[in-house]
Design a protein around this motif. Structure first.
Motif, PDB file in Angstrom:
ATOM      1  N   MET A  57       0.844  -1.179   0.000  1.00 32.43           N
ATOM      2  CA  MET A  57       0.000   0.000   0.000  1.00 32.43           C
ATOM      3  C   MET A  57       0.881   1.232   0.000  1.00 32.43           C
ATOM      4  SD  MET A  57      -2.802  -1.197   2.818  1.00 32.43           S
ATOM      5  CE  MET A  57      -3.568   0.422   2.855  1.00 32.43           C
ATOM      6  N   ILE A  58       0.265   2.419  -0.102  1.00 27.36           N
ATOM      7  CA  ILE A  58       0.988   3.679  -0.116  1.00 27.36           C
ATOM      8  C   ILE A  58       0.703   4.434   1.171  1.00 27.36           C
ATOM      9  CG2 ILE A  58       1.321   5.883  -1.327  1.00 27.36           C
ATOM     10  CD1 ILE A  58       2.140   3.507  -2.943  1.00 27.36           C
ATOM     11  N   LEU A  59       1.756   4.828   1.882  1.00 27.28           N
ATOM     12  CA  LEU A  59       1.594   5.642   3.077  1.00 27.28           C
ATOM     13  C   LEU A  59       2.105   7.045   2.781  1.00 27.28           C
ATOM     14  CD1 LEU A  59       0.786   5.597   6.101  1.00 27.28           C
ATOM     15  CD2 LEU A  59       3.189   5.321   6.613  1.00 27.28           C
ATOM     16  N   SER A  60       1.243   8.040   2.945  1.00 26.20           N
ATOM     17  CA  SER A  60       1.642   9.393   2.534  1.00 26.20           C
ATOM     18  C   SER A  60       1.305  10.444   3.564  1.00 26.20           C
ATOM     19  CB  SER A  60       0.918   9.741   1.231  1.00 26.20           C
ATOM     20  OG  SER A  60      -0.484   9.650   1.406  1.00 26.20           O
ATOM     21  N   VAL A  61       1.292  10.077   4.839  1.00 25.60           N
ATOM     22  CA  VAL A  61       0.815  11.019   5.841  1.00 25.60           C
ATOM     23  C   VAL A  61       1.815  11.255   6.960  1.00 25.60           C
ATOM     24  CG1 VAL A  61      -1.604  10.509   5.403  1.00 25.60           C
ATOM     25  CG2 VAL A  61      -0.354   9.121   7.059  1.00 25.60           C
ATOM     26  N   SER A  62       3.039  10.750   6.850  1.00 27.94           N
ATOM     27  CA  SER A  62       3.974  10.846   7.956  1.00 27.94           C
ATOM     28  C   SER A  62       4.422  12.277   8.235  1.00 27.94           C
ATOM     29  CB  SER A  62       5.208   9.979   7.688  1.00 27.94           C
ATOM     30  OG  SER A  62       5.845  10.388   6.505  1.00 27.94           O
ATOM     31  N   VAL A 102      -6.611  13.414  10.833  1.00 29.97           N
ATOM     32  CA  VAL A 102      -6.344  14.044   9.542  1.00 29.97           C
ATOM     33  C   VAL A 102      -5.656  13.060   8.601  1.00 29.97           C
ATOM     34  CG1 VAL A 102      -5.031  15.853   8.378  1.00 29.97           C
ATOM     35  CG2 VAL A 102      -6.239  16.367  10.503  1.00 29.97           C
ATOM     36  N   SER A 103      -4.709  12.296   9.130  1.00 28.68           N
ATOM     37  CA  SER A 103      -3.975  11.334   8.310  1.00 28.68           C
ATOM     38  C   SER A 103      -4.891  10.263   7.742  1.00 28.68           C
ATOM     39  CB  SER A 103      -2.863  10.685   9.144  1.00 28.68           C
ATOM     40  OG  SER A 103      -1.957  11.648   9.615  1.00 28.68           O
ATOM     41  N   ILE A 104      -5.773   9.733   8.590  1.00 32.61           N
ATOM     42  CA  ILE A 104      -6.712   8.712   8.129  1.00 32.61           C
ATOM     43  C   ILE A 104      -7.644   9.288   7.068  1.00 32.61           C
ATOM     44  CG2 ILE A 104      -8.666   7.263   8.815  1.00 32.61           C
ATOM     45  CD1 ILE A 104      -7.265   6.905  11.525  1.00 32.61           C
ATOM     46  N   GLY A 105      -8.086  10.530   7.285  1.00 35.19           N
ATOM     47  CA  GLY A 105      -8.959  11.172   6.302  1.00 35.19           C
ATOM     48  C   GLY A 105      -8.291  11.337   4.957  1.00 35.19           C
ATOM     49  N   ILE A 106      -7.029  11.762   4.972  1.00 36.98           N
ATOM     50  CA  ILE A 106      -6.289  11.917   3.714  1.00 36.98           C
ATOM     51  C   ILE A 106      -6.064  10.567   3.062  1.00 36.98           C
ATOM     52  CG2 ILE A 106      -4.071  12.582   2.722  1.00 36.98           C
ATOM     53  CD1 ILE A 106      -3.947  14.832   4.737  1.00 36.98           C
ATOM     54  N   GLY A 107      -5.731   9.555   3.885  1.00 34.53           N
ATOM     55  CA  GLY A 107      -5.517   8.224   3.341  1.00 34.53           C
ATOM     56  C   GLY A 107      -6.748   7.665   2.666  1.00 34.53           C
ATOM     57  N   VAL A 108      -7.907   7.869   3.294  1.00 34.06           N
ATOM     58  CA  VAL A 108      -9.166   7.391   2.705  1.00 34.06           C
ATOM     59  C   VAL A 108      -9.454   8.134   1.405  1.00 34.06           C
ATOM     60  CG1 VAL A 108     -11.661   7.310   3.025  1.00 34.06           C
ATOM     61  CG2 VAL A 108     -10.152   6.635   4.891  1.00 34.06           C
ATOM     62  N   THR A 109      -9.179   9.438   1.397  1.00 38.61           N
ATOM     63  CA  THR A 109      -9.416  10.237   0.190  1.00 38.61           C
ATOM     64  C   THR A 109      -8.545   9.779  -0.971  1.00 38.61           C
ATOM     65  OG1 THR A 109      -9.991  12.171   1.537  1.00 38.61           O
ATOM     66  CG2 THR A 109      -9.402  12.564  -0.768  1.00 38.61           C
ATOM     67  N   ILE A 110      -7.254   9.517  -0.668  1.00 38.79           N
ATOM     68  CA  ILE A 110      -6.329   9.129  -1.731  1.00 38.79           C
ATOM     69  C   ILE A 110      -6.548   7.696  -2.181  1.00 38.79           C
ATOM     70  CG2 ILE A 110      -3.897   8.766  -2.294  1.00 38.79           C
ATOM     71  CD1 ILE A 110      -3.194  11.011  -0.422  1.00 38.79           C
ATOM     72  N   THR A 132      -4.543  16.961  -4.990  1.00 34.30           N
ATOM     73  CA  THR A 132      -5.053  17.506  -3.732  1.00 34.30           C
ATOM     74  C   THR A 132      -4.492  16.739  -2.544  1.00 34.30           C
ATOM     75  OG1 THR A 132      -7.117  18.195  -4.799  1.00 34.30           O
ATOM     76  CG2 THR A 132      -7.128  18.023  -2.388  1.00 34.30           C
ATOM     77  N   GLY A 133      -4.491  15.407  -2.655  1.00 32.95           N
ATOM     78  CA  GLY A 133      -3.941  14.584  -1.581  1.00 32.95           C
ATOM     79  C   GLY A 133      -2.472  14.873  -1.349  1.00 32.95           C
ATOM     80  N   ALA A 134      -1.701  15.028  -2.437  1.00 32.10           N
ATOM     81  CA  ALA A 134      -0.272  15.311  -2.313  1.00 32.10           C
ATOM     82  C   ALA A 134      -0.036  16.672  -1.663  1.00 32.10           C
ATOM     83  CB  ALA A 134       0.390  15.257  -3.679  1.00 32.10           C
ATOM     84  N   VAL A 135      -0.863  17.651  -2.008  1.00 31.62           N
ATOM     85  CA  VAL A 135      -0.720  18.994  -1.432  1.00 31.62           C
ATOM     86  C   VAL A 135      -0.923  18.959   0.079  1.00 31.62           C
ATOM     87  CG1 VAL A 135      -1.782  21.281  -1.288  1.00 31.62           C
ATOM     88  CG2 VAL A 135      -1.301  20.271  -3.525  1.00 31.62           C
ATOM     89  N   PHE A 136      -2.017  18.323   0.526  1.00 26.13           N
ATOM     90  CA  PHE A 136      -2.331  18.319   1.946  1.00 26.13           C
ATOM     91  C   PHE A 136      -1.503  17.309   2.729  1.00 26.13           C
ATOM     92  CE2 PHE A 136      -6.161  20.390   0.334  1.00 26.13           C
ATOM     93  CZ  PHE A 136      -6.317  21.412   1.266  1.00 26.13           C
ATOM     94  N   ALA A 137      -1.068  16.224   2.079  1.00 27.82           N
ATOM     95  CA  ALA A 137      -0.293  15.201   2.785  1.00 27.82           C
ATOM     96  C   ALA A 137       1.189  15.524   2.840  1.00 27.82           C
ATOM     97  CB  ALA A 137      -0.488  13.840   2.105  1.00 27.82           C
ATOM     98  N   PHE A 138       1.691  16.307   1.869  1.00 26.79           N
ATOM     99  CA  PHE A 138       3.133  16.532   1.834  1.00 26.79           C
ATOM    100  C   PHE A 138       3.534  17.980   1.597  1.00 26.79           C
ATOM    101  CE2 PHE A 138       7.146  16.787  -0.526  1.00 26.79           C
ATOM    102  CZ  PHE A 138       7.996  16.220   0.411  1.00 26.79           C
ATOM    103  N   PRO A 141       2.456  20.613   4.507  1.00 26.43           N
ATOM    104  CA  PRO A 141       3.260  20.428   5.727  1.00 26.43           C
ATOM    105  C   PRO A 141       4.738  20.713   5.514  1.00 26.43           C
ATOM    106  CG  PRO A 141       1.722  18.598   5.448  1.00 26.43           C
ATOM    107  CD  PRO A 141       1.678  19.400   4.185  1.00 26.43           C
ATOM    108  N   ALA A 142       5.272  20.356   4.340  1.00 25.42           N
ATOM    109  CA  ALA A 142       6.694  20.594   4.075  1.00 25.42           C
ATOM    110  C   ALA A 142       7.004  22.090   4.037  1.00 25.42           C
ATOM    111  CB  ALA A 142       7.094  19.946   2.754  1.00 25.42           C
ATOM    112  N   ILE A 143       6.129  22.867   3.422  1.00 29.42           N
ATOM    113  CA  ILE A 143       6.324  24.319   3.370  1.00 29.42           C
ATOM    114  C   ILE A 143       6.247  24.916   4.768  1.00 29.42           C
ATOM    115  CG2 ILE A 143       5.320  26.494   2.581  1.00 29.42           C
ATOM    116  CD1 ILE A 143       4.440  25.002   0.032  1.00 29.42           C
ATOM    117  N   ILE A 144       5.250  24.485   5.548  1.00 29.38           N
ATOM    118  CA  ILE A 144       5.097  24.988   6.922  1.00 29.38           C
ATOM    119  C   ILE A 144       6.322  24.628   7.755  1.00 29.38           C
ATOM    120  CG2 ILE A 144       3.742  24.811   9.047  1.00 29.38           C
ATOM    121  CD1 ILE A 144       1.276  24.356   7.307  1.00 29.38           C
TER     122      ILE A 144
END
Length: 258
Positions: A57-62, A102-110, A132-138, A141-144
């Motif tokens: 699977m793909i994990l994109s919320v760390s 938030v992570s679970i929500g993004i994971g379900v969306t993606i 959209t998923g990439a923006v909010f998941a990575f 947060p990376a910019i912040i």
């Protein structure tokens, strides 16, 4: 035989993060708000080895756990007198719950079911949801994280200069500040190096009509997963208490009473 590297990688992730989890749970000296955040991240990384790798699977919320630790370091540097009163266990628990939600929500969306393109991975079936998923998941947060780190760097530098000019212990404090700032830079740097290529790839892939070779995507995906191996080293091995705890666990001393 093709499954052997996956198995070995999975075991490596599980062993490293289990050491972190057991250390924080078992040793009362490690029961601090900051270490609870590290515990949350270790659990997430453990799931990569237990669930994500075996089932491809793909994990994109760390990035959310990385952001938590950075926010608390920001508060400790920029608001040192209010840190212990504001950053307590209750605040940490709330932040952890928010991050997981938030992570679970993004994971379900993606990863949720999509229509069409049945032969393609669900991650790439919808261009809008993928970006959209990439923006909010990575990306966000990376910019912040980058902005907060620059703020921390500037404040720590000013504090070190001020202390050097007013006390004789300036050199010692300056060294401590530099070490903490350097550790934070390593944490951020490893995370960004591991995950940036993958997220750039999945963002460009649908825009280029899915022309990026699958082996390239798979390689970058494995690079991202490797962050779960590095995290125990970056978060734990830099601190002597964790190193001592690891030695006690590995040598079995925790089963000998005192």
């Amino acid at each position: 035989m093709a499954d052997l590297p996956i198995l070995m990688f999975s075991v490596l992730i599980m062993c490293g993060n289990l050491l972190v989890i057991i250390s924080i749970i078992y040793f009362k000296q490690l029961h601090t708000p900051t270490n609870y955040l590290i515990l949350s991240l270790a659990v997430a990384d453990l799931l990569v080895g237990v669930v994500v790798l075996p089932f491809s699977m793909i994990l994109s919320v760390s990035s959310y756990w990385q952001l938590e630790n950075l926010l608390y370091r920001y508060y400790a540097v920029c608001q040192p007198l209010r840190y212990k009163t504001k950053i307590n266990v209750r605040v940490v628990v709330i932040m952890i719950l928010v991050s997981w939600t938030v992570s679970i929500g993004i994971g379900v969306t993606i990863l949720g079911p999509k229509q069409g393109h049945n032969r393609r991975c669900a991650l790439f079936q919808n261009t809008h949801s993928t970006i959209t998923g990439a923006v909010f998941a990575f990306y966000l947060p990376a910019i912040i994280m980058s902005i907060i780190y620059l703020k921390i760097l500037m404040v720590a530098w000013r504090q070190a200069r001020s202390i050097q000019n007013t006390t004789k212990t300036g050199a010692t404090v300056s060294k401590t500040e530099r070490k903490a700032t350097k550790t934070l830079a390593i944490v951020m740097g490893v995370f960004l190096i591991c995950w940036t290529p993958f997220f750039l790839c999945i963002t460009i892939h649908p825009l280029r009509n899915y022309t990026i070779p699958v082996p390239v995507i798979e390689t970058f995906k494995w690079l991202g997963w490797s962050n779960s191996v590095f995290n125990p080293c970056v978060y734990a091995f830099f601190y002597s208490w964790f190193r001592s705890a690891f030695r006690m666990i590995i040598t079995g001393k925790i089963f000998r009473g005192e």
